[in-house]
Design a protein around this motif. Structure first.
Motif, mmCIF file in Angstrom:
data_model
loop_
_atom_site.group_PDB
_atom_site.id
_atom_site.type_symbol
_atom_site.label_atom_id
_atom_site.label_comp_id
_atom_site.label_asym_id
_atom_site.label_seq_id
_atom_site.Cartn_x
_atom_site.Cartn_y
_atom_site.Cartn_z
ATOM 1 N N SER A 1 -3.231 -33.093 -30.817
ATOM 2 C CA SER A 1 -1.903 -33.375 -31.343
ATOM 3 C C SER A 1 -1.035 -32.107 -31.273
ATOM 4 C CB SER A 1 -1.982 -33.880 -32.761
ATOM 5 O OG SER A 1 -3.233 -33.755 -33.352
ATOM 6 N N LEU A 2 -1.609 -31.102 -31.492
ATOM 7 C CA LEU A 2 -0.854 -29.861 -31.262
ATOM 8 C C LEU A 2 -1.441 -29.157 -30.071
ATOM 9 C CD1 LEU A 2 -0.578 -28.535 -34.907
ATOM 10 C CD2 LEU A 2 1.065 -29.913 -33.651
ATOM 11 N N LEU A 3 -0.560 -28.765 -29.154
ATOM 12 C CA LEU A 3 -0.977 -27.919 -28.041
ATOM 13 C C LEU A 3 -0.972 -26.480 -28.527
ATOM 14 C CD1 LEU A 3 -1.465 -27.330 -24.975
ATOM 15 C CD2 LEU A 3 1.005 -27.261 -24.740
ATOM 16 N N LYS A 4 -2.101 -25.805 -28.383
ATOM 17 C CA LYS A 4 -2.184 -24.397 -28.776
ATOM 18 C C LYS A 4 -2.423 -23.558 -27.526
ATOM 19 C CE LYS A 4 -4.483 -25.315 -33.215
ATOM 20 N NZ LYS A 4 -5.688 -25.005 -34.008
ATOM 21 N N ILE A 5 -1.581 -22.591 -27.330
ATOM 22 C CA ILE A 5 -1.741 -21.649 -26.227
ATOM 23 C C ILE A 5 -1.960 -20.278 -26.831
ATOM 24 C CG2 ILE A 5 -0.686 -20.639 -24.182
ATOM 25 C CD1 ILE A 5 1.114 -23.057 -24.000
ATOM 26 N N TRP A 6 -3.043 -19.617 -26.462
ATOM 27 C CA TRP A 6 -3.230 -18.262 -26.979
ATOM 28 C C TRP A 6 -3.263 -17.265 -25.851
ATOM 29 C CZ3 TRP A 6 -7.275 -15.487 -25.259
ATOM 30 C CH2 TRP A 6 -8.477 -16.135 -24.922
ATOM 31 N N ASN A 7 -3.019 -16.030 -26.220
ATOM 32 C CA ASN A 7 -2.933 -14.970 -25.240
ATOM 33 C C ASN A 7 -3.287 -13.662 -25.910
ATOM 34 O OD1 ASN A 7 -2.163 -13.347 -23.020
ATOM 35 N ND2 ASN A 7 -0.666 -14.900 -22.428
ATOM 36 N N LEU A 8 -3.666 -12.671 -25.146
ATOM 37 C CA LEU A 8 -3.899 -11.326 -25.657
ATOM 38 C C LEU A 8 -2.895 -10.360 -25.061
ATOM 39 C CD1 LEU A 8 -7.763 -10.773 -25.669
ATOM 40 C CD2 LEU A 8 -6.273 -11.191 -27.616
ATOM 41 N N ASN A 9 -2.245 -9.578 -25.932
ATOM 42 C CA ASN A 9 -1.477 -8.426 -25.500
ATOM 43 C C ASN A 9 -2.400 -7.213 -25.524
ATOM 44 O OD1 ASN A 9 1.153 -9.825 -25.397
ATOM 45 N ND2 ASN A 9 0.854 -10.009 -27.603
ATOM 46 N N LYS A 10 -1.840 -6.023 -25.395
ATOM 47 C CA LYS A 10 -2.671 -4.827 -25.410
ATOM 48 C C LYS A 10 -3.231 -4.526 -26.796
ATOM 49 C CE LYS A 10 -0.597 -2.563 -21.409
ATOM 50 N NZ LYS A 10 0.106 -1.381 -20.877
ATOM 51 N N CYS A 11 -2.472 -4.856 -27.845
ATOM 52 C CA CYS A 11 -2.894 -4.511 -29.204
ATOM 53 C C CYS A 11 -2.913 -5.697 -30.156
ATOM 54 C CB CYS A 11 -1.972 -3.433 -29.787
ATOM 55 S SG CYS A 11 -1.896 -1.915 -28.811
ATOM 56 N N THR A 12 -2.458 -6.857 -29.723
ATOM 57 C CA THR A 12 -2.340 -8.021 -30.601
ATOM 58 C C THR A 12 -2.712 -9.292 -29.849
ATOM 59 O OG1 THR A 12 -0.028 -8.419 -30.009
ATOM 60 C CG2 THR A 12 -0.431 -6.937 -31.878
ATOM 61 N N GLY A 13 -2.830 -10.381 -30.613
ATOM 62 C CA GLY A 13 -2.956 -11.708 -30.017
ATOM 63 C C GLY A 13 -1.725 -12.518 -30.354
ATOM 64 N N VAL A 14 -1.534 -13.626 -29.659
ATOM 65 C CA VAL A 14 -0.398 -14.500 -29.942
ATOM 66 C C VAL A 14 -0.841 -15.941 -29.743
ATOM 67 C CG1 VAL A 14 0.477 -14.305 -27.569
ATOM 68 C CG2 VAL A 14 2.027 -15.015 -29.402
#
Length: 747
Positions: A551-564
């Motif tokens: 029901s919810l699309l979740k997209i995650w990603n990693l930056n150099k120091c954080t996640g999103v």
């Protein structure tokens, strides 16, 4: 002015690979739409081997067994399995007859959850999920199975089937009504025949589905030598910048004045474009199917053919037309918009064959390329799925196909001319047309290889930093011949006037990126900045990558120091094409779900050894900052076509009593993409602090357990600091004149 925002702009200076994560019951129930939950990263860091030890696929007693688990049963006698690595093999089959096209049965798949990526049109892929062979669509190009636990492991195991290129034959997968998995091999030329294809499908297994896909593609890269993994490719510079594509603003009526007005509007709105794609409509084209004064016939635009490699009269003033508003030539116009609007890159569009209908035969500007009028013929696999207007019209009007031996000459001439006009790169469209006109040219595989090599050779010799965007080329003929090209459109077009496609567009790119993202950076296409789904599209592109949803699309990603993490309510806004019985369940206006730092796999790559185990979670929409333990969750409620973006930063302990987590630029969807590095320094017992390096102007924010004594930006003391004690949010304003910054906080 409505901006058509080109979505190849990335939040990171180094676009990275796509990964996906499943938790617990990793695939959904058969009556649900997609997977349970999943998230994606671009990451070029080290990756883990996911393979079983000594789990080679084995054909025995009519079953193909992998790691002690039967993946296929009732396997026919003509199927051949050739072991390759400890966990992989090639699968093929033999026939008593020679043919240019074979469909071989591989065995039965039943009660096994799967994800397939298949071509629903000649040019484009979409996902399909199911649990038996009959659910597998024709023209499947990747099939991922969840086969249960292996004999030596308690972990769930996965098997990936990748139909590949075998000699002059291209393969694909499909299911039949008896729940049998089949593979089809075809040459695209009746004179290119075979009675066997022994290495048509690559099969591999592992306990982590996305490490499995990455490792499989790296094995194939080394084995085949016909394509290059994305990590080894040069990334075009325009990926780092915000851009504008003219297509949905003007379609083929693009003109210099309209471009000037669009660029001016973007600049005055505070979002100046740094690159532009001048799409279809700038070229010197003739169209015998569009007569002046006659009503427009939909689809006739695909009958146009190129007269020369030069620009048309909209972009070049005719010598006897002193009253024309056209620039003197393309070169002067490109120079004008670069100087006036600060553009760093100007790209232009062209089709692989020059234009939709190819080249006009026997005219001075094209005859040296020996164009020949051919009428495309689609394979039965393509015809079994969805018809496409462009393809139907090209079949009707024909294509002025360039002689394969002249392909490099044409592309090199065109690109040399564009460089002389100040153009920095190209978007090359209509690439899969080759498979439909390959009769008499050695077949689809050979023809694609010739044109791909010609194209990439021309790009490398004429343009700097690999400046090409490929489009309408999602067939494995093209994917497995991509040695240099680093960006490819990953979905069907963005259709601003069709509300049912908004969520499907994002989901399709997300799924396709699981496979496609191992070879290229997936391009999401442009989108309207003034549209009911504008924020939906913008947030998805800012987070970037591939995701899955119930029901919810979740997209995650990693930056150099954080996640999103991006969360999207995609439910009830559209149905996938090519489904015999599409089901639209009654859904509420709002959906709620839980989001946790644990949703970001590989988070330990940014958390480090000083991590407390808690995270600072910043909500872009509400501006709130929460402290969340890594295994706990936040509740999110969204209406249809609404979204939220959360920046997740590990809270680390410095000097025993300072707890700190950099968030980034709070005015950006992906706030943490601005942060390059975080360091602690200690001069003496009374002088310690934290230094954060990053880029871009705006309001920088961080979680800080105590208020810093002082703050400086690029060694200059800043008075623009605030501290919110109720949630420990520290902020400081980075002036618009600063592009790269070094923030020093003293405690």
């Amino acid at each position: 002015m409505v901006a058509m925002i080109q979505s190849t702009t990335m939040f990171s200076s180094s676009p990275k690979t796509l990964q996906l994560n499943f938790h617990c019951s990793r695939f959904i129930a058969s009556n649900q739409k997609l997977f349970s939950r999943g998230f994606v990263q671009f990451n070029s860091k080290s990756w883990r081997h996911s393979m079983f030890v000594n789990a080679k696929p084995v054909l025995k007693d009519g079953a193909i067994s992998i790691g002690g688990k039967d993946a296929l049963t009732n396997v026919p006698d003509n199927v051949v399995v050739t072991p390759f690595t400890n966990s992989s093999a090639f699968v093929g089959a033999t026939s008593a007859d020679e043919s240019a096209r074979h469909v071989f049965k591989l065995g039965v798949i039943r009660d096994v959850r799967f994800l397939s990526l298949f071509r629903f049109k000649l040019w484009w892929m979409i996902p399909r999920v199911g649990n038996s062979g009959r659910d597998i669509p024709v023209e499947t190009q990747m099939l991922l199975l969840e086969v249960g636990k292996g004999q030596d492991s308690d972990e769930t195991s996965y098997v990936v089937f990748l139909p590949i290129i075998d000699g002059e034959f291209r393969s694909s997968l499909q299911g039949n009504s008896s729940n049998e998995l089949e593979f089809c091999v075809e040459s695209g030329d009746p004179s290119i025949v075979t009675s066997q294809s022994l290495r048509a499908v690559f099969v591999n297994s592992g306990n982590h589905p996305f490490d499995l896909i990455k490792e499989s593609m790296k094995i194939l890269e080394k084995y085949k030598g016909t394509f290059t993994h994305r990590e080894s490719k040069q990334m075009p510079g325009m990926l780092d910048w915000f851009g504008w594509c003219t297509w949905d603003a003007f379609y083929q009526d693009v003109n210099p004045q309209g471009i000037r007005e669009g660029l001016k509007s973007l600049s005055e709105g505070g979002t100046p474009a740094k690159f532009i794609i001048i799409d279809d409509g700038w070229q010197d084209v003739s169209n015998e199917f569009q007569k002046e004064g006659e009503p427009f016939v939909e689809g006739s635009q695909f009958g146009g053919r190129l007269l020369s490699i030069n620009e048309n009269n909209k972009f070049r003033r005719v010598s006897n037309d002193a009253q024309s508003d056209a620039p003197s030539d393309l070169k002067s116009f490109v120079s004008e918009i670069k100087n006036t609007y600060g553009l760093k890159y100007v790209f232009v569009w062209h089709a692989l064959m020059g234009y939709w209908g190819g080249l006009v035969p026997d005219v001075p500007g094209t005859k040296k390329y020996n164009p020949e009028l051919r009428y495309p013929v689609q394979s039965p696999g393509n015809l079994a799925n969805m018809r496409d207007l462009a393809m139907d019209c090209m079949e009707k009007y024909g294509v002025g196909a360039i002689d394969a031996d002249k392909a490099h000459q044409f592309l090199d001439d065109l690109h040399k001319y564009l460089v002389s006009q100040g153009v920095d790169g190209v978007k090359v469209d209509v690439q899969n047309i080759l498979e439909t006109i390959s009769t008499g040219s050695g077949g689809r595989v050979s023809l694609t290889k010739q044109f791909q090599q010609a194209l990439e050779k021309s790009i490398s010799s004429n343009f700097q930093d690999n400046s090409i965007i490929c489009c309408m080329g999602l067939s494995t003929d093209s994917i497995y011949h991509s040695k240099v090209s680093a960006i490819t459109r990953a979905s069907d077009d963005y259709y601003p006037k069709n509300p049912s496609t908004q969520t499907l567009h994002i989901a399709a790119v997300s799924y396709n990126s699981i496979f496609l993202g191992e070879v290229v950076v997936p391009d999401w296409d442009m989108f309207y900045s003034l549209h009911e789904a504008a924020e939906f599209h913008a947030a998805a592109r800012a987070v970037g990558g591939c995701g899955v949803y119930v029901s919810l699309l979740k997209i995650w990603n990693l930056n150099k120091c954080t996640g999103v993490i991006g969360i999207f309510n995609c439910q009830g806004a559209g149905s996938w094409p090519c489904m015999s019985n599409p089901v639209q369940k009654n859904v509420s206006d709002e959906l709620s779900g839980l989001v946790s730092p644990a949703d970001i796999e590989y988070f330990d790559e940014v958390s480090g050894t000083q991590w407390t185990g808690d995270c600072a979670v910043f909500s872009f929409n509400s501006g709130s900052l929460s402290r969340v333990p890594k295994d706990e969750s936040l509740s999110i409620t969204l209406k249809v076509l609404k979204c939220e973006v959360l920046t997740v930063s590990p809270i680390k302990v410095y000097n025993k009593n300072i707890e700190f987590a950099a968030i980034g630029l709070l005015n950006m969807y992906n706030s943490g993409g601005a942060v390059e590095k975080v360091d602690f320094f200690l001069s003496d017992s009374s002088n310690c602090g934290i230094r954060i390096k990053g880029r871009g102007p705006g309001r920088f924010g961080a979680y800080s357990s105590t208020k810093p004594k002082s703050c400086s930006v690029n060694s200059k003391s800043s008075e623009e600091i605030k501290y919110r004690s109720e949630d420990n949010l520290f902020t400081v304003t980075i002036p618009s004149t600063i592009s790269n910054w070094d923030i020093t906080l003293h405690y």
